[in-house]
Motif scaffolding. Structure first.
Motif, short mmCIF file in Angstrom:
data_model
loop_
_atom_site.label_atom_id
_atom_site.label_comp_id
_atom_site.label_asym_id
_atom_site.label_seq_id
_atom_site.Cartn_x
_atom_site.Cartn_y
_atom_site.Cartn_z
N THR A 169 3.90 14.44 4.60
CA THR A 169 4.88 13.69 3.81
C THR A 169 5.83 12.94 4.73
OG1 THR A 169 4.76 15.34 2.06
CG2 THR A 169 6.67 13.90 2.06
N GLY A 170 6.27 13.60 5.79
CA GLY A 170 7.17 12.95 6.75
C GLY A 170 6.52 11.75 7.42
N ARG A 171 5.22 11.87 7.75
CA ARG A 171 4.50 10.75 8.37
C ARG A 171 4.42 9.57 7.41
NH1 ARG A 171 1.72 14.58 10.96
NH2 ARG A 171 0.12 14.86 9.37
N ARG A 172 4.16 9.84 6.14
CA ARG A 172 4.07 8.75 5.17
C ARG A 172 5.43 8.06 5.03
NH1 ARG A 172 1.43 9.64 -0.57
NH2 ARG A 172 -0.43 9.88 0.67
N HIS A 173 6.50 8.84 4.98
CA HIS A 173 7.84 8.25 4.90
C HIS A 173 8.16 7.45 6.16
CE1 HIS A 173 8.55 10.73 1.35
NE2 HIS A 173 9.60 10.00 1.13
N GLU A 174 7.75 7.97 7.30
CA GLU A 174 7.99 7.27 8.56
C GLU A 174 7.24 5.93 8.58
OE1 GLU A 174 8.29 8.71 13.09
OE2 GLU A 174 6.30 8.97 12.21
N ARG A 175 6.02 5.91 8.10
CA ARG A 175 5.24 4.67 8.03
C ARG A 175 5.88 3.68 7.07
NH1 ARG A 175 0.12 4.49 10.22
NH2 ARG A 175 -0.43 6.35 11.37
N SER A 220 11.98 12.91 2.00
CA SER A 220 12.91 12.13 2.83
C SER A 220 13.52 12.93 3.96
CB SER A 220 14.02 11.54 1.95
OG SER A 220 13.48 10.65 1.01
N THR A 221 13.51 14.25 3.83
CA THR A 221 14.15 15.07 4.85
C THR A 221 13.15 15.87 5.68
OG1 THR A 221 14.53 16.93 3.32
CG2 THR A 221 16.26 15.26 3.47
N GLN A 222 11.86 15.64 5.44
CA GLN A 222 10.83 16.33 6.21
C GLN A 222 10.71 15.68 7.59
OE1 GLN A 222 9.02 19.10 5.43
NE2 GLN A 222 10.38 19.16 3.66
N PRO A 223 10.43 16.48 8.61
CA PRO A 223 10.20 15.90 9.94
C PRO A 223 8.92 15.07 9.93
CG PRO A 223 9.81 18.27 9.95
CD PRO A 223 10.34 17.93 8.59
N ARG A 271 0.83 -1.21 0.00
CA ARG A 271 0.00 0.00 0.00
C ARG A 271 0.87 1.26 0.00
NH1 ARG A 271 -4.20 2.12 4.61
NH2 ARG A 271 -2.30 2.11 5.84
N LEU A 272 1.90 1.26 0.81
CA LEU A 272 2.77 2.43 0.87
C LEU A 272 3.51 2.63 -0.45
CD1 LEU A 272 3.90 1.94 4.53
CD2 LEU A 272 2.77 3.99 3.63
N MET A 273 3.96 1.56 -1.07
CA MET A 273 4.63 1.67 -2.36
C MET A 273 3.67 2.23 -3.41
SD MET A 273 7.83 0.75 -2.07
CE MET A 273 7.59 1.93 -0.77
N GLN A 274 2.42 1.83 -3.34
CA GLN A 274 1.42 2.35 -4.28
C GLN A 274 1.24 3.85 -4.09
OE1 GLN A 274 -2.42 0.45 -4.06
NE2 GLN A 274 -3.33 1.85 -5.52
#
Length: 181
Positions: free
Chosen positions: A93-99, A85-88, A57-60
């Motif tokens: 966006t940072g939350r999605r990257h963190e997930r 990638s560098t957002q807190p 799901r995240l890759m999608q």
């Protein structure tokens, strides 16, 4: 309104981020999602299937985000990857990257074969970065630096001060505006 499957995936991501991979059990995820274990098993037959579902799901989501940038100005994909990638973690966006990172770490520890969609995503991303209308080597350098920044934050490695971080981000961002020679 999110469907039951998405509700379970959201709960699994919340457990990973809030309680760690050791607590990622079907029972715990069902409790956080507010569904029965049988309801969870209807969508995901095992912990491996649950983690695979999170990763897919995240890759999608990320693929859709970068697809939307395809016709943008040169360097747009590379800049978006850098920004994300560098957002807190407090930003969307940072939350999605963190997930994504939590799911990737869970997949790597549970069954490295679950990383296949991530490998495929990064292969597509690398091709996009190289074809982003800027110097392919510079674009790749920015992508690799952004990955390092992101995984350093995820693993609790020391990060630069806000001032130095802003300067590094600006230098990397400027590299995404350079034209090929």
């Amino acid at each position: 309104m999110a469907g039951a499957r998405d509700k379970v995936l959201d709960a699994a991501e919340d457990v990973l981020l809030g309680e760690g991979a050791v607590n990622l059990t079907l029972e715990r995820v069902a409790a956080v999602a507010g569904v029965s274990k049988g309801g969870l098993l209807y969508h995901f037959r095992s912990k491996q299937a649950l983690v695979a579902g999170m990763v897919e799901r995240l890759m999608q989501h990320f693929t859709e985000d970068y697809d939307a940038l395809e016709d943008e100005e040169p360097g747009a994909v590379t800049r978006a990857f850098l920004a994300g990638s560098t957002q807190p973690p407090a930003s969307d966006t940072g939350r999605r990257h963190e997930r994504l990172a939590a799911a990737v770490l869970a997949a790597a520890t549970l069954d490295p074969e679950l990383l296949a969609p991530v490998r495929e995503y990064y292969a597509r991303l690398q091709r996009r970065v190289e074809a982003d209308g800027i110097d392919p080597a510079q674009a790749t350098l920015v992508r690799l630096a952004a990955d390092g920044w992101f995984y350093s934050r995820l693993l609790g490695f020391p990060l630069p001060s806000q001032e130095v971080g802003d300067e590094v981000r600006e230098i990397l961002s400027e590299m995404t505006r350079a034209r090929p020679a």
